[in-house]
Design a protein around this motif. Structure first.
Motif, mmCIF file in Angstrom:
data_model
loop_
_atom_site.group_PDB
_atom_site.id
_atom_site.type_symbol
_atom_site.label_atom_id
_atom_site.label_comp_id
_atom_site.label_asym_id
_atom_site.label_seq_id
_atom_site.Cartn_x
_atom_site.Cartn_y
_atom_site.Cartn_z
ATOM 1 N N UNK A 6 0.814 -1.195 0.000
ATOM 2 C CA UNK A 6 0.000 0.000 0.000
ATOM 3 C C UNK A 6 0.862 1.264 0.000
ATOM 4 N N UNK A 7 2.082 1.177 0.578
ATOM 5 C CA UNK A 7 2.960 2.340 0.641
ATOM 6 C C UNK A 7 3.610 2.634 -0.704
ATOM 7 N N UNK A 8 3.888 1.600 -1.518
ATOM 8 C CA UNK A 8 4.565 1.764 -2.798
ATOM 9 C C UNK A 8 3.526 1.916 -3.895
ATOM 10 N N UNK A 9 3.644 2.891 -4.772
ATOM 11 C CA UNK A 9 2.684 3.043 -5.869
ATOM 12 C C UNK A 9 2.622 1.782 -6.727
ATOM 13 N N UNK A 10 1.465 1.544 -7.322
ATOM 14 C CA UNK A 10 1.259 0.316 -8.090
ATOM 15 C C UNK A 10 2.130 0.277 -9.345
ATOM 16 N N UNK A 11 2.388 1.398 -10.003
ATOM 17 C CA UNK A 11 3.183 1.413 -11.216
ATOM 18 C C UNK A 11 4.622 1.808 -10.949
ATOM 19 N N UNK A 12 5.494 1.518 -11.927
ATOM 20 C CA UNK A 12 6.885 1.934 -11.828
ATOM 21 C C UNK A 12 7.814 0.806 -11.426
ATOM 22 N N UNK A 13 9.131 1.006 -11.611
ATOM 23 C CA UNK A 13 10.098 -0.051 -11.319
ATOM 24 C C UNK A 13 10.210 -0.382 -9.839
ATOM 25 N N UNK A 14 10.017 0.609 -8.955
ATOM 26 C CA UNK A 14 10.121 0.333 -7.517
ATOM 27 C C UNK A 14 9.003 -0.595 -7.075
ATOM 28 N N UNK A 15 7.806 -0.363 -7.565
ATOM 29 C CA UNK A 15 6.688 -1.239 -7.219
ATOM 30 C C UNK A 15 6.903 -2.646 -7.765
ATOM 31 N N UNK A 16 7.470 -2.718 -8.971
ATOM 32 C CA UNK A 16 7.720 -4.050 -9.556
ATOM 33 C C UNK A 16 8.755 -4.821 -8.736
ATOM 34 N N UNK A 17 9.830 -4.117 -8.283
ATOM 35 C CA UNK A 17 10.836 -4.797 -7.470
ATOM 36 C C UNK A 17 10.289 -5.183 -6.103
ATOM 37 N N UNK A 18 9.374 -4.360 -5.545
ATOM 38 C CA UNK A 18 8.775 -4.707 -4.261
ATOM 39 C C UNK A 18 7.953 -5.975 -4.357
#
Length: 201
Positions: A6-18
Motif C-alpha cells: 500500500x505504501x509503494x505506488x502500483x506502477x513503476x520499477x520500484x513497485x515491480x521490485x517490491x
C-alpha cells in the motif's frame, strides 16, 4: 499497520521490485559482480596511451645565433612544408646552434604519409647553410614511464651514483624493460644532490 504494497505506488520499477524480490536481488548481484569484474579487468595506466599527430623537424647549426637559425633553417622549412597536405599548424623555435619545427597534423590524416611528404619536402631544400647538420624528420613519440626507484643513504655521493649505475645495468638486462634512465645523479665534474632516481620505461 499499513502494508508495503500500500505504501509503494502500483506502477513503476520500484513497485515491480517490491513485488518481485528475487529479481531485485538477482539484479543487485549482477551489478555487484560487474563492478568487481571491472575493478580487476580495467586497464590501469599512469598516463593513457595515445598517438601524437606531430612531425618534428630538427636541424643542428653549430655556432649559429638564434637569428641565424631562424633565417637559414626555420624559414626555408616553413616555406617547404607549406604545400604538404594534412598539416594543421606549424610552430618553430630557434635556439643557439639548433632549430626545431613542430608540424601538427589534421586529425585522421595518415601520419606516415605526411611524415614521408615532409621528409621529401625538407630534402629538396637547397638554401640551407653549409655548416648545418643532417636534418632529422621524425614523428614525436611518447615514452610510458612505469616506475621510479630512489637510491639514498648516508654514504658518499659517488658511491650512490655507482650503485645507481649497477642497478641500471641489472634492469636493462631484463627483456621486459626497454629503457632505463638515471635522473638527479651528480655529474662527474660537479655534484649538487645526494640521491639518485632510476626511471623505468
Amino acid at each position: 499497520m499499513t502494508s508495503l504494497s500500500k505504501m509503494v505506488p502500483e506502477g513503476g520499477p520500484i513497485a515491480w521490485m517490491a513485488r518481485n524480490s528475487i529479481a531485485a536481488n538477482l539484479l543487485m548481484l549482477l551489478l555487484l559482480g560487474g563492478g568487481i569484474w571491472s575493478a580487476f579487468a580495467i586497464q590501469k595506466e599512469v598516463f593513457p596511451q595515445f598517438q601524437l599527430d606531430i612531425v618534428e623537424v630538427a636541424v643542428g647549426y653549430p655556432g649559429a645565433a638564434p637569428e641565424e637559425v631562424e633565417q637559414g633553417i626555420l624559414r626555408p622549412i616553413e616555406e617547404a612544408v607549406r604545400g604538404v597536405e594534412g598539416i594543421r599548424e606549424v610552430t618553430s623555435e630557434a635556439r643557439e646552434g639548433r632549430g626545431e619545427v613542430l608540424i601538427e597534423l589534421v586529425g585522421g590524416e595518415d601520419r606516415m604519409k605526411v611524415l614521408q611528404d615532409v621528409d621529401q619536402a625538407v630534402s629538396r631544400i637547397r638554401t640551407f647553410p653549409d655548416q648545418i647538420e643532417q636534418p632529422e624528420v621524425r614523428l614525436q613519440s611518447r615514452q610510458q614511464e612505469v616506475m621510479q626507484v630512489a637510491i639514498y643513504g648516508p654514504i658518499d655521493v659517488w658511491a650512490l651514483r655507482k650503485l645507481a649505475e649497477q642497478l641500471r645495468d641489472q634492469l636493462q638486462s631484463k627483456e621486459q624493460i626497454t629503457q632505463v634512465e638515471l635522473r638527479r645523479v651528480p655529474a662527474y665534474l660537479h655534484f649538487r644532490r645526494t640521491d639518485a632516481i632510476v626511471k623505468l620505461i
